[in-house]
Design an enzyme around this catalytic site. Structure first.
Site, PDB file in Angstrom:
ATOM      1  CD  GLN A 185      39.309  38.838  43.831  1.00 29.51           C
ATOM      2  OE1 GLN A 185      38.781  39.283  42.811  1.00 29.51           O
ATOM      3  NE2 GLN A 185      40.235  37.891  43.797  1.00 29.51           N
ATOM      4  CG  ASP A 244      47.475  37.441  42.032  1.00 31.07           C
ATOM      5  OD1 ASP A 244      47.522  36.856  40.931  1.00 31.07           O
ATOM      6  OD2 ASP A 244      46.479  38.078  42.426  1.00 31.07           O
ATOM      7  CD  GLU A 267      49.322  37.431  37.496  1.00 33.67           C
ATOM      8  OE1 GLU A 267      48.557  37.200  36.543  1.00 33.67           O
ATOM      9  OE2 GLU A 267      49.032  38.251  38.384  1.00 33.67           O
ATOM     10  NE  ARG A 273      39.282  33.898  35.446  1.00 32.83           N
ATOM     11  CZ  ARG A 273      39.689  34.602  36.488  1.00 32.83           C
ATOM     12  NH1 ARG A 273      40.939  35.006  36.566  1.00 32.83           N
ATOM     13  NH2 ARG A 273      38.865  34.917  37.468  1.00 32.83           N
TER      14      ARG A 273
END
Ligand code: OTU
Length: 655
Positions: free
Chosen positions: A253, A285, A327, A521
């Site tokens: 990323q 985000d 967020e 997660r």
């Protein structure tokens, strides 16, 4: 003075507008809104990029982007913008109840989700956060947050037509659609990254690239690691470019470089693109990370706020009915800044995740005490008037224990030991803990860890079902309802998490998937078992007890105007370390004030009614629990709250 200059600057820009735009009919609202917001937009843009020689060209591009997307916006959405402008506090109403879900996990794909909207309505959900649906490289998706193409739906989930149809179907049912825009980074397979790797310097400027370790090493001195376990460090070597690329999250990323105005304009265009595809709310985000500065932790920088103000200002011109969710999983004093500072109305994001409340609720469940919860709520700064919280128990991410060290100490614990206790408790490594969570993001260097697991598994339903212990099952169900009663009454938009309404347990299958097994997660990103969901109609089933319980709470919430988020909440000091009590005062009409009380302990507790009366409650008539419609348990002028029980109390004149 500057206002006058900005006026002539606007005229300048307008005279240079693309003839295609000038020719458009029905631009009146656009020009009016541009006029109203131009000063703010221009001054923000100038503060960020005023030193650049191409500033004017970029400013022109920014306005043209807003204009083109306004032209592309449908009449239907423009009408909804106007309505929301007239009723501009519309989202503060207690009528809204949200759910976050992965469309593939919930119902295979977008079409499946559309076919299941009735299920959500049955529960009372009218705002749906459809988790990321965009094209990501399989296996390197970060659950949808490593986007390869910001305008293309993942073909396994559906198509653009499916999203359009879903948005329409939702609007018909009076539901709001929330979609993500991942602002901080792209996948390393995004075409900008591909072109950067191919040597195009214009695209290399979209990211932070460095020929050697000099600057990266300086950054590393103060940056934190987000995924220390799977992606240590904040830079990744790119062989093709011969440079280090900043990668705060996973190594695949790449962080976008917002000191480049082209990046900002591209991302604005993407925001407006999804607004035009019918998103009512956009979840932005990782907004805390938008600006990087050597010598800091690269979060919450002033420029990150300016970028958000700019994006909001521009959205206000093109799609003023669309809201932003921040967020930002950051400290309480930082979180409220994402609404905008020194304002009454939100200048950045209208909605922010209330991560503090979420983590504090988990602390109260584990300790069975509410001291830290009470302190944490007290130190949560007031929000702006036209802004609101997103209150949640679980989401697709881990539970981080980001409470304030000073608060932990004041509650009588030692911070490091207390956090370790919480991780141990929820991962089932503490004596008598019924929890079945797993650690996430363990950091060997700092000793930090976070927690994964579904709500049901974390509160002991999984272990209780295994042993078949009816009392343990009751306890788990009661905690699930208690926690929901808190997020539904706190003030703000409650955001349920898919699966929780039917007690979905951990999904261990991720451990067998090479691309997921190191990211716990995935344990709480379930595939809904619809047969199990059917059990919600079966008398006495666990599913029914949870589902019906929540359904009632949601329906009751919608009937309580005091729960609308107009800053009416006051924490009550009731001098019992196991209870949480707050009231929503209706100062004009005392009988519509509501007192919320929850018991986090495994045994009943009571509150002295006389004390409540001294605080102004229940002086008029008899007490009623709005959740059940009945009189709560009272003994010897003591209000009794069962173990893991809760009330939403109000006063009714009639007995
Ligand atoms: C967000 O997460 C997303 O919700 C995560 O699913 C993504 O992995 C991440 O961004 C990268 O896109 O950035 O502002 O503890 O809470 O990474 C906070 C992990 C974030 C997440 C944190 C969060």
């Amino acid at each position: 003075m500057y206002e006058q200059i900005s006026h002539s600057l606007l005229n300048d820009i307008l005279t240079k507008l693309d003839p295609e735009i000038v020719r458009q009919p029905k631009m009146r609202h656009f020009y009016t809104r541009l006029g109203a917001n131009f000063y703010a937009i221009h001054s923000m843009f100038r503060r960020l990029y005023g030193e650049r020689s191409d500033f004017n060209t970029q400013m022109q591009r920014l306005v043209e982007t807003m204009a083109s997307q306004y032209i592309a916006r449908s009449e239907y959405l423009k009408e909804s913008d106007l309505q929301r402008e007239r009723d501009h506090n519309w989202f503060l109403s207690q009528q809204w109840v949200g759910m976050a879900l992965y469309s593939d996990g919930f119902a295979d794909n977008l079409q499946g989700l559309q076919a299941k909207l009735h299920y959500l309505q049955e529960l009372g959900i009218n705002m749906v956060h459809v988790m990321p649906v965009l094209d990501c490289p399989p296996g390197k998706s970060d659950g949808g947050y490593a986007v390869r193409d910001f305008r293309r739906i993942d073909s396994r989930i559906g198509s653009l037509e499916d999203i359009d149809a879903l948005a329409k179907a939702m609007h018909k049912r009076g539901m709001l659609l929330t979609l993500d825009v991942v602002l901080n980074h792209t996948s390393d397979a995004h075409q900008w990254a591909v072109r950067a790797r191919n040597g195009e310097s214009a695209y290399q400027d979209y990211y932070y690239t460095f020929p050697d370790r000099e600057i990266p090493d300086m950054f590393e001195e103060t940056m934190v690691e987000i995924f220390p376990h799977t992606s240590p460090g904040n830079f990744t070597w790119c062989e093709e470019m011969g440079s280090w690329v900043m990668t705060s999250f996973h190594s695949y990323q790449w962080d976008l470089n917002y000191s480049n105005p082209s990046v900002l304009i591209e991302m604005l265009d993407i925001i407006l693109y999804w607004a035009n595809h019918g998103a009512d709310i956009l979840r932005l985000d990782a907004v805390a990370f938008l600006w990087k500065k050597i010598g800091g932790n690269c979060q919450n920088e002033r420029e990150a706020h300016r970028i958000l103000q700019l994006l909001k200002g521009c959205c206000q011109v093109t799609a003023p009915g669309v809201l932003f969710i921040a967020e930002a999983i950051v400290a309480p004093i930082e979180i409220t800044k994402y609404f905008g500072e020194d304002a009454i109305n939100a200048k950045e994001c209208e909605i922010a995740y209330n991560a503090t409340f979420m983590a504090l609720l988990w602390d109260a469940v584990a300790t069975k005490k509410t001291e830290l919860l009470n302190r944490g709520i007290k130190s949560l700064p007031d929000k702006l008037e036209r802004a609101t919280w997103l209150n949640y128990i679980r989401c697709h991410d881990d539970i981080g224990l980001g409470f304030d060290d000073a608060d932990i100490r004041l509650a009588g614990y030692e911070p490091t030991a207390h956090r370790r206790f919480l991780v141990d408790y929820y991962t089932g490594n503490f004596e008598n803990s019924p929890a079945r969570g797993q650690p996430f993001g363990q950091n060997e260097k700092t000793g930090d860890a976070r927690i994964s697991g579904t709500l049901a598994s974390l509160v002991g339903l999984e272990s209780a079902l295994e042993t078949g212990d009816p009392q343990a099952i009751d306890t788990a169900i009661n905690i699930i309802l208690l926690l929901h009663s808190m997020i539904l009454s706190f003030g703000g938009i409650p955001l349920l998490y898919y699966g929780d309404a039917i007690g979905t347990l951990n999904d261990y299958s991720y451990q067998l998937d090479e691309s997921k097994c190191r990211d716990s997660r995935w344990i709480h990103r379930p595939t809904i078992d619809w047969e199990k969901a059917e059990a919600r109609h079966q008398l006495g089933s666990v599913e029914r007890r949870i589902f019906d319980g929540l359904k009632t709470l949601i329906a009751v919430r919608k009937e309580i105007p005091a729960f609308a988020d107009f800053n009416s909440r006051e924490l009550l000091d009731i001098d019992n370390p196991h209870l949480l009590a707050y009231a929503h005062f209706d100062h004009e009409n005392a009988s519509s004030s509501v007192l919320v009380v929850g018991n986090f302990d495994t045994v009943p507790h009571s509150i002295d009614l006389e004390m409540l009366q001294k605080k102004g409650f229940f002086t008029l008539g008899s007490i009623r629990d709005l959740c059940t419609g009945e009189r709560p348990s009272i003994f010897n002028n003591q209000l009794a709250i069962p173990a893991h029980g809760f009330y939403w109390l109000s006063e009714s004149r009639s007995a």
